[in-house]
Design an enzyme around this catalytic site. Structure first.
Site, PDB file in Angstrom:
ATOM      1  N   ASP A 144       0.789  -1.301   0.090  1.00 10.37           N
ATOM      2  CA  ASP A 144      -0.105   0.009  -0.032  1.00 10.37           C
ATOM      3  C   ASP A 144       0.911   1.261  -0.158  1.00 10.37           C
ATOM      4  O   ASP A 144       2.014   1.287   0.556  1.00 10.37           O
ATOM      5  CB  ASP A 144      -0.882  -0.045   1.395  1.00 10.37           C
ATOM      6  N   HIS A 199       2.884   3.708  -8.733  1.00  6.23           N
ATOM      7  CA  HIS A 199       2.751   2.335  -9.195  1.00  6.23           C
ATOM      8  C   HIS A 199       4.117   1.936  -9.875  1.00  6.23           C
ATOM      9  O   HIS A 199       4.327   0.758  -9.620  1.00  6.23           O
ATOM     10  CB  HIS A 199       1.472   2.086 -10.248  1.00  6.23           C
ATOM     11  N   LEU A 230      13.069 -19.024  -4.149  1.00  9.30           N
ATOM     12  CA  LEU A 230      11.550 -18.302  -3.650  1.00  9.30           C
ATOM     13  C   LEU A 230      10.399 -18.495  -4.806  1.00  9.30           C
ATOM     14  O   LEU A 230      10.586 -18.574  -6.050  1.00  9.30           O
ATOM     15  CB  LEU A 230      11.858 -17.185  -3.302  1.00  9.30           C
TER      16      LEU A 230
HETATM   17  C1  V0D Z   1       1.096  -1.227  -8.641  1.00  6.65           C
HETATM   18  C2  V0D Z   1       2.524  -2.048  -5.952  1.00  6.65           C
HETATM   19  C3  V0D Z   1       4.026  -5.768 -10.254  1.00  6.65           C
HETATM   20  C4  V0D Z   1       1.165  -2.341  -6.370  1.00  6.65           C
HETATM   21  C5  V0D Z   1       3.529  -2.902  -7.124  1.00  6.65           C
HETATM   22  C6  V0D Z   1      -1.786  -5.466 -12.319  1.00  6.65           C
HETATM   23  C7  V0D Z   1       0.336  -1.515  -7.087  1.00  6.65           C
HETATM   24  C8  V0D Z   1       3.352  -2.321  -8.166  1.00  6.65           C
HETATM   25  C9  V0D Z   1       2.935  -6.544 -10.719  1.00  6.65           C
HETATM   26  C10 V0D Z   1       2.751  -8.043 -11.278  1.00  6.65           C
HETATM   27  C11 V0D Z   1       1.660  -3.523  -9.500  1.00  6.65           C
HETATM   28  C12 V0D Z   1       1.826  -8.712 -11.085  1.00  6.65           C
HETATM   29  C13 V0D Z   1       1.710 -10.236 -11.803  1.00  6.65           C
HETATM   30  C14 V0D Z   1       2.652 -10.581 -12.634  1.00  6.65           C
HETATM   31  C15 V0D Z   1       3.937  -9.702 -12.651  1.00  6.65           C
HETATM   32  C16 V0D Z   1       3.856  -8.681 -12.003  1.00  6.65           C
HETATM   33  C17 V0D Z   1       1.899  -5.710 -10.307  1.00  6.65           C
HETATM   34  C18 V0D Z   1      -0.077  -4.740 -10.512  1.00  6.65           C
HETATM   35  C19 V0D Z   1       0.278  -3.798 -10.046  1.00  6.65           C
HETATM   36  C20 V0D Z   1      -1.440  -4.984 -10.827  1.00  6.65           C
HETATM   37  F1  V0D Z   1       2.600 -11.681 -12.918  1.00  6.65           F
HETATM   38  N1  V0D Z   1       3.851  -4.791  -9.763  1.00  6.65           N
HETATM   39  N2  V0D Z   1       2.602  -4.577  -9.674  1.00  6.65           N
HETATM   40  N3  V0D Z   1       0.750  -5.920 -10.659  1.00  6.65           N
HETATM   41  N4  V0D Z   1       2.102  -2.553  -8.839  1.00  6.65           N
END
Ligand code: V0D
Length: 240
Positions: free
Chosen positions: A17, A34, A128
């Site tokens: 968050d 993000h 991991l």
């Molecule tokens: C945005 C903080 C990696 C949270 C981290 C689709 C908010 C960065 C992924 C990710 C997000 C998800 C699946 C995957 C590989 C990478 C990601 C989202 C948001 C929402 F297989 N960061 N990340 N996915 N944020």
């Protein structure tokens, strides 16, 4: 009893968050937060792997997040693609195995295809397990597990009296992690102290640790500090 150092720490779950607040503090658009949050996923994954953690579950996108502005949702749905474009070599070098759980058939086709490819590419890695919760909601997970077991009763595969906690756990999305399916530790960044529909069943006996740091600022030392905190707490599972 202090300093109970042999407490296992196999599965860590994180609610990442504070990305929007991180950006706002810098007069940047939310999506810049993000993006920085995505960079930090790579760093914390490598730290967790080197600390010997077996499963790292990250709450990336909840079933409720579709309610955000379309532009932001579109940006978020590109992040898994960007993440693997940029960091797949690191994941392979670190022997990290990718998993994604959630209601995946509702994702945009490109996002889904990329995540499937990443799971395939890393499937023989033995370090991991980096487990993304993507379009995930825990109440919905529990309901769909109940439906699945109800179908098995209806078809005569099992009897309703066969359903116990172990069978229910095994049929949740975390069931594939066997002895590591329940997190030992839940971390939430950015000062909120709520579960927000994340892993409701699986967190029944987990320790919780909260920090005011925004996710993009949460670093390896913060992770180590929270693990130390955890190691120095007692977990009794209701026993004395
Ligand atoms: C945005 C903080 C990696 C949270 C981290 C689709 C908010 C960065 C992924 C990710 C997000 C998800 C699946 C995957 C590989 C990478 C990601 C989202 C948001 C929402 F297989 N960061 N990340 N996915 N944020």
């Amino acid at each position: 009893m202090a300093n109970n150092t042999d407490k296992p720490l196999n599965h860590v779950a994180i609610i990442m968050d504070g990305n929007g607040r991180w950006a706002k503090k810098r007069f940047l658009p939310r999506v810049a937060g993000h993006k920085q949050g995505m960079e930090n996923v790579r760093n914390i994954t490598i730290s967790a792997n080197r600390l010997g953690i077996k499963v790292l579950t990250l709450y990336a996108f909840s079933t409720e997040n579709w309610g955000r502005p379309t532009e932001e949702v579109n940006y978020l749905m590109r992040l898994p693609i960007d993440f693997f474009d940029k960091f797949m070599p690191d994941l392979m070098a670190e022997n990290v195995k990718v998993n994604v759980m959630g209601f995946l058939d509702e994702l945009p086709p490109k996002t889904l295809a990329t995540t499937k490819r990443a799971i395939e590419t890393t499937k023989h890695n033995t370090g991991l397990v980096l487990n993304f919760a993507l379009n995930y909601g825990s109440r919905r997970e529990i309901v769909s597990t109940a439906q699945k077991l109800a179908d098995e009763v209806a078809s005569g595969k099992i009897q309703s009296s066969d359903i116990d906690e172990a069978m229910f756990s095994k049929n949740l999305m975390t069931g594939m992690f066997d002895e590591y399916q329940d997190p030992d530790l839940l971390i939430r960044t950015s000062g909120e102290q709520r579960i927000s529909n994340f892993l409701l069943w699986q967190l029944a006996y987990s320790e919780m640790a909260f920090t005011d740091k925004y996710w993009p600022d949460f670093n390896e030392q913060d992770l180590k500090d929270m693990i130390d905190q955890y190691q120095n707490r007692d977990r009794r599972f209701g026993k004395i």
